[in-house]
Design an enzyme around this catalytic site. Structure first.
Site, PDB file in Angstrom:
ATOM      1  N   LYS A  75      46.531  30.564  36.427  1.00 39.14           N
ATOM      2  CA  LYS A  75      47.399  31.607  37.001  1.00 39.14           C
ATOM      3  C   LYS A  75      46.790  32.300  38.224  1.00 39.14           C
ATOM      4  O   LYS A  75      47.504  32.613  39.174  1.00 39.14           O
ATOM      5  CB  LYS A  75      47.768  32.643  35.937  1.00 39.14           C
ATOM      6  CG  LYS A  75      48.724  32.098  34.879  1.00 39.14           C
ATOM      7  CD  LYS A  75      49.149  33.187  33.908  1.00 39.14           C
ATOM      8  CE  LYS A  75      50.102  32.641  32.861  1.00 39.14           C
ATOM      9  NZ  LYS A  75      50.623  33.698  31.971  1.00 39.14           N
ATOM     10  N   ASP A 111      56.091  37.136  33.888  1.00 35.56           N
ATOM     11  CA  ASP A 111      55.713  37.709  32.591  1.00 35.56           C
ATOM     12  C   ASP A 111      56.221  39.150  32.449  1.00 35.56           C
ATOM     13  O   ASP A 111      56.614  39.576  31.361  1.00 35.56           O
ATOM     14  CB  ASP A 111      54.191  37.681  32.402  1.00 35.56           C
ATOM     15  CG  ASP A 111      53.673  36.272  32.136  1.00 35.56           C
ATOM     16  OD1 ASP A 111      54.450  35.438  31.641  1.00 35.56           O
ATOM     17  OD2 ASP A 111      52.499  36.003  32.440  1.00 35.56           O
TER      18      ASP A 111
END
Ligand code: ATR
Length: 286
Positions: A75, A111
């Site tokens: 990420k 997210d």
């Protein structure tokens, strides 16, 4: 002249290391079928050493994708390698969703969206709490804290096993967020109306820290971003104490929505049928 090249099927990837257990293909293939779209969503295992060249191949068209998801441990690297990063990715320093636009690789982090959309779907009005206790200070905690700040929370207490990490997170976000060691848990939970676990506690039967549930507000909402098991120890205890709970599976389902829309052109719906499909898979394969 006859052109024998076929138009490639629109494709997206999920890249991780390891990637075997990812449920994302199940979610995206379900939506592709549901909306009758031609498309493909593929798991690719990419080691950290190969990740930059994998994304280079996506940009050059050598790897024929419109974009994809990235998961642990890529990420942060995805964030740095992308050509264009949106605000939310910038605030988190991490990206989980990539797409090509005019030859440039764009990055966002869904997210935060997934965390908020799950709570909105299952417990409307949860964000009236305005103060929150967050367990954990890792990458997932950052997305959760960002979501709470976006909803105007006025005080966020972050509790972590490693106190320094909680304080580092607090200083990253500014004065609304306070970092504490575990031994402050009892104090910060008093009268709280929102508690979220972002640690891996509760997975693999690990136990939750001792909590005096009666000290929370009776209106408290308790949620966990862990979804294996679906009812974590924290949620089970909160429920037994009569508090409202929201499990973490919806965060996984909702975080997939913006990517699907970017790659395949339709904003998909998170339905009970999809949720049950993923639950059945979790039960079958752990
Ligand atoms: P993620 O990106 O999923 O948040 P991470 O960045 O590795 O993963 O963070 C894991 C979080 O779970 C951290 O808050 C970690 O606490 P430390 O910062 O003290 O390591 C927490 N965590 C993991 N295992 C734990 C355990 N057994 N007890 C308490 N906290 C734990």
């Amino acid at each position: 002249m006859h052109d024998s090249r076929e138009t490639p099927v629109p494709a997206a990837f999920v890249a991780g290391f390891p990637i075997k257990h990812s449920r994302s293909p199940l979610i995206h293939s379900y939506w592709l079928r549901l909306y009758g779209l031609e498309g493909d969503y593929r798991k690719v295992e990419v080691s950290p050493d190969d990740f930059a060249s994998f994304l280079g191949g996506v940009k050059s068209g050598h790897n024929p994708y419109r974009g994809g998801n990235v998961t642990i441990p890529h990420k942060e690297a995805a964030f740095h390698i992308a050509d264009v990063r949106d605000d939310v990715a910038g605030r988190l320093g991490a990206a989980n969703t990539l797409w090509l636009e005019n030859g440039r690789l764009h990055a966002t982090n869904t997210d935060v969206y997934g965390f908020l959309a799950n709570l909105d779907q299952h417990h409307q009005g949860w964000d009236r709490a305005q103060s929150a206790v967050v367990l954990g200070a890792g990458g997932a905690s950052r997305a959760v804290v960002q979501g709470l700040l976006d909803r105007g929370f006025q005080r966020i207490d972050v509790i972590n096993r490693t106190e320094a990490r909680a304080q580092e997170l607090a200083s990253h976000f500014g004065r609304v967020v306070m970092g504490h060691a575990m031994d402050k848990l009892h104090d910060v939970l008093r009268d709280t109306r929102f508690l979220v676990n972002t640690t891996s506690l509760g997975m693999n039967g690990q136990d939750v820290p001792p909590i005096d549930w009666a000290s929370l507000s009776p209106q408290a909402v308790v949620t966990d971003i862990v979804y294996t098991p679906l009812e974590t120890g924290l949620l089970r205890q909160a429920k037994a104490a009569g508090l409202a709970t929201v499990d973490g599976l919806g965060m996984l389902l909702h975080q997939a929505v913006p990517g699907f829309e970017k790659w395949f052109g339709i904003k998909p719906e998170v339905t009970e049928v999809l949720r049950q499909l993923v639950i059945a898979d979790l039960e079958a394969h752990g």
